[in-house]
Every structure is written in structure tokens, then in C-alpha cells.
Design a protein around this motif. Structure first.
Motif, short mmCIF file in Angstrom:
data_model
loop_
_atom_site.label_atom_id
_atom_site.label_comp_id
_atom_site.label_asym_id
_atom_site.label_seq_id
_atom_site.Cartn_x
_atom_site.Cartn_y
_atom_site.Cartn_z
N ARG A 162 6.85 58.36 43.62
CA ARG A 162 6.07 57.20 44.03
C ARG A 162 4.73 57.03 43.20
NH1 ARG A 162 6.96 58.26 49.17
NH2 ARG A 162 8.71 57.36 49.96
N GLN A 163 3.98 58.08 42.87
CA GLN A 163 2.75 57.98 42.44
C GLN A 163 2.94 57.96 40.56
OE1 GLN A 163 0.81 61.74 43.37
NE2 GLN A 163 0.80 61.07 45.50
N ALA A 164 4.30 58.41 40.30
CA ALA A 164 4.50 58.15 38.91
C ALA A 164 5.27 56.68 38.57
CB ALA A 164 5.79 59.09 38.40
N GLY A 165 5.32 56.01 39.72
CA GLY A 165 6.00 54.63 39.61
C GLY A 165 7.31 54.36 39.97
N PHE A 166 8.03 55.41 40.58
CA PHE A 166 9.33 55.06 41.04
C PHE A 166 9.26 54.36 42.21
CE2 PHE A 166 10.39 58.56 38.11
CZ PHE A 166 11.44 58.01 37.38
N THR A 167 10.43 53.86 42.64
CA THR A 167 10.67 52.93 43.79
C THR A 167 11.79 53.43 44.51
OG1 THR A 167 11.85 51.29 43.02
CG2 THR A 167 9.49 50.70 43.17
N ASP A 168 11.96 53.19 46.07
CA ASP A 168 13.12 53.44 46.69
C ASP A 168 13.40 54.85 46.50
OD1 ASP A 168 15.34 53.03 48.45
OD2 ASP A 168 16.58 52.69 46.79
N CYS A 169 12.19 55.75 46.72
CA CYS A 169 12.18 57.30 46.53
C CYS A 169 12.71 57.65 48.15
CB CYS A 169 10.90 57.65 46.38
SG CYS A 169 10.17 57.14 44.74
N ARG A 170 13.66 58.40 47.91
CA ARG A 170 14.33 59.14 49.15
C ARG A 170 15.01 60.55 48.79
NH1 ARG A 170 17.33 55.43 46.64
NH2 ARG A 170 19.74 55.64 47.02
N TYR A 171 15.29 61.03 50.04
CA TYR A 171 15.55 62.45 50.01
C TYR A 171 16.72 62.63 51.07
CZ TYR A 171 12.71 64.03 53.71
OH TYR A 171 11.95 64.21 55.05
N ARG A 172 17.61 63.49 50.86
CA ARG A 172 18.39 64.09 52.03
C ARG A 172 18.33 65.44 51.76
NH1 ARG A 172 24.87 62.90 52.55
NH2 ARG A 172 25.08 63.61 54.39
N SER A 173 18.46 66.31 52.99
CA SER A 173 18.57 67.70 52.85
C SER A 173 19.87 68.21 53.35
CB SER A 173 17.57 68.40 53.96
OG SER A 173 15.95 68.30 53.53
N LEU A 174 20.42 69.32 52.75
CA LEU A 174 21.54 69.59 53.16
C LEU A 174 21.75 71.06 53.27
CD1 LEU A 174 23.56 67.73 50.14
CD2 LEU A 174 23.47 67.08 52.38
N THR A 175 22.79 71.67 53.53
CA THR A 175 23.18 73.12 53.66
C THR A 175 21.79 73.84 54.40
OG1 THR A 175 22.05 73.70 51.74
CG2 THR A 175 24.54 73.69 51.90
N PHE A 176 21.38 73.51 55.72
CA PHE A 176 20.50 74.03 56.67
C PHE A 176 19.30 73.53 56.07
CE2 PHE A 176 24.36 76.15 57.72
CZ PHE A 176 24.83 75.70 59.04
N GLY A 177 18.90 72.84 55.25
CA GLY A 177 17.72 72.59 54.50
C GLY A 177 17.37 73.41 53.39
N THR A 178 18.16 74.00 52.93
CA THR A 178 18.08 75.06 51.83
C THR A 178 18.14 74.26 50.58
OG1 THR A 178 20.18 75.62 51.66
CG2 THR A 178 18.68 77.34 52.97
N LEU A 179 18.62 73.09 50.63
CA LEU A 179 18.91 72.27 49.13
C LEU A 179 18.59 70.94 49.77
CD1 LEU A 179 20.92 72.40 46.54
CD2 LEU A 179 22.06 70.54 47.97
N THR A 180 17.82 70.25 48.66
CA THR A 180 17.58 68.65 48.96
C THR A 180 17.91 67.96 47.65
OG1 THR A 180 15.58 69.47 50.29
CG2 THR A 180 15.63 67.07 49.62
N ILE A 181 18.35 66.78 48.00
CA ILE A 181 18.72 65.82 47.06
C ILE A 181 17.58 64.53 46.95
CG2 ILE A 181 20.50 64.26 46.04
CD1 ILE A 181 22.67 66.00 47.07
N TYR A 182 17.11 64.35 45.92
CA TYR A 182 16.12 63.10 45.96
C TYR A 182 16.75 62.10 44.87
CZ TYR A 182 13.28 67.01 47.27
OH TYR A 182 12.34 68.02 47.99
N LEU A 183 16.56 60.83 45.30
CA LEU A 183 16.99 59.68 44.69
C LEU A 183 15.88 58.72 44.46
CD1 LEU A 183 20.35 58.62 46.17
CD2 LEU A 183 19.79 59.74 43.99
N ALA A 184 15.61 58.04 43.34
CA ALA A 184 14.56 57.11 43.12
C ALA A 184 14.89 56.08 42.11
CB ALA A 184 13.28 57.77 42.56
N THR A 185 14.44 55.05 41.99
CA THR A 185 14.66 53.98 41.02
C THR A 185 13.56 53.46 40.18
OG1 THR A 185 16.27 53.25 42.76
CG2 THR A 185 15.73 51.53 41.04
N ARG A 186 13.77 53.22 38.97
CA ARG A 186 12.83 52.53 38.17
C ARG A 186 12.75 51.30 38.36
NH1 ARG A 186 10.92 52.32 31.76
NH2 ARG A 186 9.50 50.84 32.18
N PRO A 187 11.46 50.57 38.92
CA PRO A 187 11.49 49.09 38.91
C PRO A 187 11.87 48.35 37.60
CG PRO A 187 9.43 49.95 39.25
CD PRO A 187 10.27 51.18 38.98
#
Length: 187
Positions: A162-187
Motif C-alpha cells: 500500500r505504501q508503494a502505491g498499490f491498491t486492493d492489497c490482500r493475502y491468503r495463508s496456505l499450508t498451515f501458515g507456512t506459505l502466503t500468497i499476496y495480491l495487489a493492483t496498480r491503480p
């Protein structure tokens, strides 16, 4: 519709190959990494898989691409090795087209205390022991849990985006929290 896709910190190109396989027909896939040695292995893997990708040696924190070049950017298991992660995200924003998507996949420390206990035994003892047996160098494998723990995770990572300027920043943790996928959009 063909896309222009960048795989940052692509290393030996395992993720690059998967991106190319899943991309719409006619898409252009580019990979960038600091290590020419890893890219050479990646070129061989791409060739063996019949994948065409433009692989370039370069710094992800100061990329040689024009502004708004890519429709999608992926980084798999690479941002924890960035020297200046905020600068890396600023560069990603710069080269991503408006409406483009950033996907970061990174290892993470589990939040659940029981799983974290098992993860700590595995990452701090078992991985270095196996590394020592295989390579004779336990230090080569003990940096992994240290680098994972030192990297921003979950809310802290999406805050950096968000601080870099991305929007719709979100994450999803998988495999008991040992892996995380982050998604963001450039406005």
C-alpha cells in the motif's frame, strides 16, 4: 488476450515456466534475476520444456524496463532476499501497467503456536541437518528460516505494498501458515 508478464527474482525459472504454461496464447514472459548462473540453468530448463522466455540479468530494485511495461508481475520466494523491499515494490509499481496485478508468493512463519513449534523444529534443526549431510555446509541451509522470519509477513507485507502505491492489497495463508500468497493492483 496476450499479456506481458514479468517474473522477478526468477532464479532457475521454475515459476517462469509455470507462468508461461498458464499464460494466454501469444503472451510474452520475461524473467529477471541477479544471478547469471541461475538464469543459465533456467534457460536450459525453459529449452527442455519448450518454453520461450526473455531471461535477463538485472536488479529487481532498479529494473531496466520502461514505465508501465507489464500487465502482470509475479515473484515467487524472492522478496525476502530484496535488500530494500520498499524500493523493490516501488519498482514493481513503476513497471506495472494501470490495472495490472502483482502476485507475490513467499514462505512465512505459522501463527498457530502448535504448528509454529513443529515448524521451528523442522526449519531450525531438520533442514540444516539434512543440508549438512547433503552438502557438508549447514550454514547454507540455516539462513532459510532466518530470512523467512526477518521478512515482513501478512499485514506488514500488504502495508508495504500500500505504501508503494498499490491498491486492493490482500493475502491468503496456505499450508498451515507456512506459505502466503499476496495480491495487489496498480491503480
Amino acid at each position: 488476450e496476450p499479456l506481458n508478464i514479468l517474473d522477478e527474482a526468477c532464479g532457475t525459472c521454475d515459476f517462469t515456466i509455470e507462468i508461461a504454461k498458464g499464460a494466454p496464447q501469444g503472451s510474452k514472459v520475461t524473467g529477471i534475476d541477479l544471478s547469471e548462473g541461475m538464469l543459465q540453468i533456467g534457460r536450459e530448463k525453459c529449452s527442455k520444456e519448450g518454453i520461450t522466455a526473455d531471461l535477463q540479468t538485472g536488479d529487481c530494485e532498479a529494473m531496466p524496463y520502461e514505465d508501465e511495461t507489464f500487465d502482470r508481475i509475479g515473484v515467487a520466494f524472492g522478496v525476502r532476499n530484496f535488500e530494500r523491499l520498499a524500493q523493490g515494490y516501488a519498482e514493481m509499481l513503476r513497471v506495472l501497467r494501470p490495472g495490472g496485478t502483482l502476485c507475490v508468493i513467499e514462505l512465512s512463519v505459522p501463527r498457530n503456536p502448535l504448528i509454529r513449534w513443529a515448524y521451528n523444529i523442522y526449519s531450525r534443526h531438520l533442514i540444516p541437518a539434512i543440508g549438512r549431510l547433503v552438502s557438508g555446509d549447514s550454514r547454507a541451509y540455516s539462513y532459510l528460516p532466518e530470512s523467512i522470519a526477518a521478512c515482513p509477513q501478512r499485514e506488514e507485507m500488504t502495508d508495504l505494498m500500500r505504501q508503494a502505491g498499490f491498491t486492493d492489497c490482500r493475502y491468503r495463508s496456505l499450508t498451515f501458515g507456512t506459505l502466503t500468497i499476496y495480491l495487489a493492483t496498480r491503480p
